[in-house]
Structures are given as C-alpha cells and as structure tokens.
Scaffold this motif. Sequence first.
Motif, PDB file in Angstrom:
ATOM      1  N   LYS A   1      -1.396  -1.987   2.493  1.00  0.00           N
ATOM      2  CA  LYS A   1      -1.925  -2.468   3.762  1.00  0.00           C
ATOM      3  C   LYS A   1      -2.613  -1.339   4.529  1.00  0.00           C
ATOM      4  CE  LYS A   1       1.455  -6.200   4.345  1.00  0.00           C
ATOM      5  NZ  LYS A   1       2.510  -6.775   5.227  1.00  0.00           N
ATOM      6  N   LYS A   2      -3.359  -1.727   5.569  1.00  0.00           N
ATOM      7  CA  LYS A   2      -4.110  -0.785   6.384  1.00  0.00           C
ATOM      8  C   LYS A   2      -3.214   0.312   6.950  1.00  0.00           C
ATOM      9  CE  LYS A   2      -7.547  -0.635  10.103  1.00  0.00           C
ATOM     10  NZ  LYS A   2      -8.378  -1.438  11.031  1.00  0.00           N
ATOM     11  N   HIS A   3      -3.703   1.540   6.866  1.00  0.00           N
ATOM     12  CA  HIS A   3      -3.077   2.758   7.385  1.00  0.00           C
ATOM     13  C   HIS A   3      -1.823   3.171   6.611  1.00  0.00           C
ATOM     14  CE1 HIS A   3      -5.195   2.445  11.576  1.00  0.00           C
ATOM     15  NE2 HIS A   3      -6.012   2.772  10.583  1.00  0.00           N
ATOM     16  N   SER A   4      -1.592   2.550   5.457  1.00  0.00           N
ATOM     17  CA  SER A   4      -0.532   3.049   4.581  1.00  0.00           C
ATOM     18  C   SER A   4      -1.116   4.125   3.677  1.00  0.00           C
ATOM     19  CB  SER A   4       0.065   1.918   3.744  1.00  0.00           C
ATOM     20  OG  SER A   4      -0.923   1.318   2.927  1.00  0.00           O
ATOM     21  N   TYR A   5      -0.279   5.064   3.284  1.00  0.00           N
ATOM     22  CA  TYR A   5      -0.729   6.205   2.481  1.00  0.00           C
ATOM     23  C   TYR A   5      -0.401   5.969   1.001  1.00  0.00           C
ATOM     24  CZ  TYR A   5      -1.842   9.082   6.537  1.00  0.00           C
ATOM     25  OH  TYR A   5      -2.409   9.575   7.679  1.00  0.00           O
ATOM     26  N   VAL A   6      -1.404   6.219   0.176  1.00  0.00           N
ATOM     27  CA  VAL A   6      -1.213   6.149  -1.270  1.00  0.00           C
ATOM     28  C   VAL A   6      -0.729   7.499  -1.794  1.00  0.00           C
ATOM     29  CG1 VAL A   6      -2.358   5.722  -3.481  1.00  0.00           C
ATOM     30  CG2 VAL A   6      -2.999   4.395  -1.462  1.00  0.00           C
ATOM     31  N   MET A   7      -1.259   8.578  -1.218  1.00  0.00           N
ATOM     32  CA  MET A   7      -0.874   9.936  -1.601  1.00  0.00           C
ATOM     33  C   MET A   7      -0.691  10.769  -0.342  1.00  0.00           C
ATOM     34  SD  MET A   7      -1.103  10.015  -5.035  1.00  0.00           S
ATOM     35  CE  MET A   7      -1.338  11.732  -5.489  1.00  0.00           C
ATOM     36  N   TYR A   8       0.235  11.729  -0.415  1.00  0.00           N
ATOM     37  CA  TYR A   8       0.441  12.689   0.662  1.00  0.00           C
ATOM     38  C   TYR A   8       0.170  14.090   0.127  1.00  0.00           C
ATOM     39  CZ  TYR A   8       2.857   9.168   3.521  1.00  0.00           C
ATOM     40  OH  TYR A   8       3.174   8.058   4.258  1.00  0.00           O
ATOM     41  N   GLN A   9      -0.592  14.861   0.886  1.00  0.00           N
ATOM     42  CA  GLN A   9      -0.891  16.229   0.499  1.00  0.00           C
ATOM     43  C   GLN A   9       0.391  17.032   0.321  1.00  0.00           C
ATOM     44  OE1 GLN A   9      -3.556  18.135   3.240  1.00  0.00           O
ATOM     45  NE2 GLN A   9      -3.036  20.198   2.555  1.00  0.00           N
ATOM     46  N   GLY A  10       0.500  17.706  -0.817  1.00  0.00           N
ATOM     47  CA  GLY A  10       1.648  18.563  -1.074  1.00  0.00           C
ATOM     48  C   GLY A  10       2.861  17.864  -1.641  1.00  0.00           C
ATOM     49  N   ILE A  11       2.790  16.525  -1.751  1.00  0.00           N
ATOM     50  CA  ILE A  11       3.929  15.763  -2.253  1.00  0.00           C
ATOM     51  C   ILE A  11       3.715  15.453  -3.735  1.00  0.00           C
ATOM     52  CG2 ILE A  11       5.300  13.666  -2.013  1.00  0.00           C
ATOM     53  CD1 ILE A  11       5.516  15.621   0.329  1.00  0.00           C
ATOM     54  N   GLU A  12       4.737  15.665  -4.503  1.00  0.00           N
ATOM     55  CA  GLU A  12       4.645  15.436  -5.951  1.00  0.00           C
ATOM     56  C   GLU A  12       4.406  13.966  -6.255  1.00  0.00           C
ATOM     57  OE1 GLU A  12       7.348  16.103  -9.999  1.00  0.00           O
ATOM     58  OE2 GLU A  12       8.060  16.807  -8.049  1.00  0.00           O
ATOM     59  N   SER A  13       3.559  13.699  -7.231  1.00  0.00           N
ATOM     60  CA  SER A  13       3.295  12.330  -7.648  1.00  0.00           C
ATOM     61  C   SER A  13       3.079  12.284  -9.153  1.00  0.00           C
ATOM     62  CB  SER A  13       2.068  11.761  -6.940  1.00  0.00           C
ATOM     63  OG  SER A  13       1.772  10.470  -7.428  1.00  0.00           O
ATOM     64  N   GLU A  14       3.634  11.269  -9.772  1.00  0.00           N
ATOM     65  CA  GLU A  14       3.469  11.125 -11.220  1.00  0.00           C
ATOM     66  C   GLU A  14       2.319  10.190 -11.570  1.00  0.00           C
ATOM     67  OE1 GLU A  14       6.481   8.570 -13.203  1.00  0.00           O
ATOM     68  OE2 GLU A  14       7.439   8.524 -11.224  1.00  0.00           O
ATOM     69  N   TYR A  15       1.595   9.705 -10.549  1.00  0.00           N
ATOM     70  CA  TYR A  15       0.545   8.715 -10.791  1.00  0.00           C
ATOM     71  C   TYR A  15      -0.833   9.214 -10.379  1.00  0.00           C
ATOM     72  CZ  TYR A  15       4.458   5.468 -11.276  1.00  0.00           C
ATOM     73  OH  TYR A  15       5.610   4.853 -11.673  1.00  0.00           O
ATOM     74  N   ILE A  16      -1.844   8.621 -11.013  1.00  0.00           N
ATOM     75  CA  ILE A  16      -3.237   8.738 -10.603  1.00  0.00           C
ATOM     76  C   ILE A  16      -3.676   7.361 -10.123  1.00  0.00           C
ATOM     77  CG2 ILE A  16      -5.594   8.957 -11.499  1.00  0.00           C
ATOM     78  CD1 ILE A  16      -4.573  11.235 -13.266  1.00  0.00           C
ATOM     79  N   TYR A  17      -4.427   7.330  -9.011  1.00  0.00           N
ATOM     80  CA  TYR A  17      -4.875   6.068  -8.432  1.00  0.00           C
ATOM     81  C   TYR A  17      -6.392   5.967  -8.503  1.00  0.00           C
ATOM     82  CZ  TYR A  17      -0.180   5.555  -6.498  1.00  0.00           C
ATOM     83  OH  TYR A  17       1.181   5.439  -6.346  1.00  0.00           O
ATOM     84  N   ILE A  18      -6.859   4.766  -8.850  1.00  0.00           N
ATOM     85  CA  ILE A  18      -8.287   4.464  -8.880  1.00  0.00           C
ATOM     86  C   ILE A  18      -8.505   3.257  -7.980  1.00  0.00           C
ATOM     87  CG2 ILE A  18     -10.254   3.749 -10.283  1.00  0.00           C
ATOM     88  CD1 ILE A  18      -7.325   5.272 -12.074  1.00  0.00           C
ATOM     89  N   LEU A  19      -9.387   3.405  -6.984  1.00  0.00           N
ATOM     90  CA  LEU A  19      -9.639   2.294  -6.074  1.00  0.00           C
ATOM     91  C   LEU A  19     -10.277   1.133  -6.832  1.00  0.00           C
ATOM     92  CD1 LEU A  19      -9.722   1.273  -3.079  1.00  0.00           C
ATOM     93  CD2 LEU A  19     -12.079   2.135  -3.013  1.00  0.00           C
ATOM     94  N   LYS A  20      -9.703  -0.052  -6.657  1.00  0.00           N
ATOM     95  CA  LYS A  20     -10.277  -1.268  -7.235  1.00  0.00           C
ATOM     96  C   LYS A  20     -11.074  -2.034  -6.189  1.00  0.00           C
ATOM     97  CE  LYS A  20      -9.215  -5.545  -9.703  1.00  0.00           C
ATOM     98  NZ  LYS A  20      -8.154  -6.434 -10.248  1.00  0.00           N
ATOM     99  N   GLU A  21     -10.488  -2.208  -5.006  1.00  0.00           N
ATOM    100  CA  GLU A  21     -11.148  -2.970  -3.947  1.00  0.00           C
ATOM    101  C   GLU A  21     -10.640  -2.510  -2.596  1.00  0.00           C
ATOM    102  OE1 GLU A  21     -10.455  -7.162  -4.165  1.00  0.00           O
ATOM    103  OE2 GLU A  21     -12.352  -7.646  -3.158  1.00  0.00           O
TER     104      GLU A  21
END
Length: 220
Positions: free
Chosen positions: A24-44
């Motif tokens: 949803k709007k204003h939710s974060y997919v990634m945070y700078q400096g935070i570990e993530s095991e995923y890569i995100y690709i914008l679909k829409e």
Amino acid sequence: MTNEHIDNLIQLLEEKKVPVVTRKKHSYVMYQGIESEYIYILKEGVAKISNILRDGREFNIAYVVEQDFVSLLEEEQQEGISAVFNVRVESDTASFYRVSRADFWDWVRSDLRLFRIVNDFYKRRLSMNLSVLQKMTINGKKGAVCACINSLIEDFGIMKKEGILIDFPVTNEDIAGFCGISTRNSVNRIIHDLKMEKVIDIIDNKIMVYNPQYLEDYIS
C-alpha cells in the motif's frame, strides 16, 4: 530499460513463477542498511528510491514508474547483504515481483540475456546518478527545481490543450528532497516565482507546466 529488455525480464520472471507481492501507499519495500534476502522488480504502480544523508535528511533519487528493478543495488556486510536505498510505494498500491537474491544471481550467471539486462540497469543507474549530481551542483537551487520538474514531465507528463500536466501529486517537500534543498520554504519561494513568471501553476495539487522550454533553457 528497452522494451526488449523489459519483455525478456518479465518473460523470465513469469517462466520462473516468481511470486508477486502488493504493498500500500507509503509502505516500504526496502530500508537502507537493512539486510534483505530478496530482489524486487516493480510490476505496476509508482515507487520512490531515496537514501538517508548523514544529517538524517532523506534525499530522493528517482521515481520508478515502469517495470524495472528497484532493489538490485546492494552492499555486502559481515552479517549479510543490505539495501543501499529506501524503496517506498508512492501510488495507492504497487505490485512487485519478489525473487530470492541467491536464486536471481544464479540465473544471471547462467543466462546471457539476463546478464545483459542487469548490465544495462547498472549503466542506466550510473547515468542517472551523474544527472542527479549535475542537477544539484551546477545551476543553484532554482536550476535544481527546474530540472526536477522537467524530469517529472518525463515520468508523469500528459499533454493538455493548455500545457503539460504532471499527472501525479508531488509536494514541495518531495521536490526539496529531490533537489537536496534542506527547507521546504526555499522550494515554496521558487515555485511561487515560477508561477508568477507563468511557467507553471498548481491545479488540484498537481503541477501544470505552461512553458516547458523555460525549464529546459534554464538547465541547459
């Protein structure tokens, strides 16, 4: 990204049955400096890439408005891989392909087409970063704001009888974040000047550009 690269990337993601997540709007997919095991690709949808400066201010880098990577850049740390940017949803909702980072880089090593797509991404991001640096340093605050509005035309511009409507709500605070300007008041003054010069107007919280040539001339 070229149409061919987009088609090839989406085809690969669909063939691999990569899951799609919606935020949803204003939710974060990634945070700078935070570990993530995923890569995100914008679909829409629309996402905004930003990072946090040393003084704590958020510096906006770009909107992502077409199908493209939003989190491919990464930083290796002792505890794992962390994001170098924040990625926040700016449209009402946005959907993303979410793929395991380990799987994705395995695919890159075995698929020449995907390797070329990733190489193209890094070239485009380098070019964009150089453009952002130029916008911030060469033409002063007004030049930076003019350059920002000009880039918004490329992302969201719709031709109207009276001019070009930037068909997306962008606040003066957002513009300040894109231009590296510390206070919204400075942007307010520049926007007021541009309105008085009949270069732009604000209609229903959206920017209408009456004189795009002025923006281009100011930053050239």
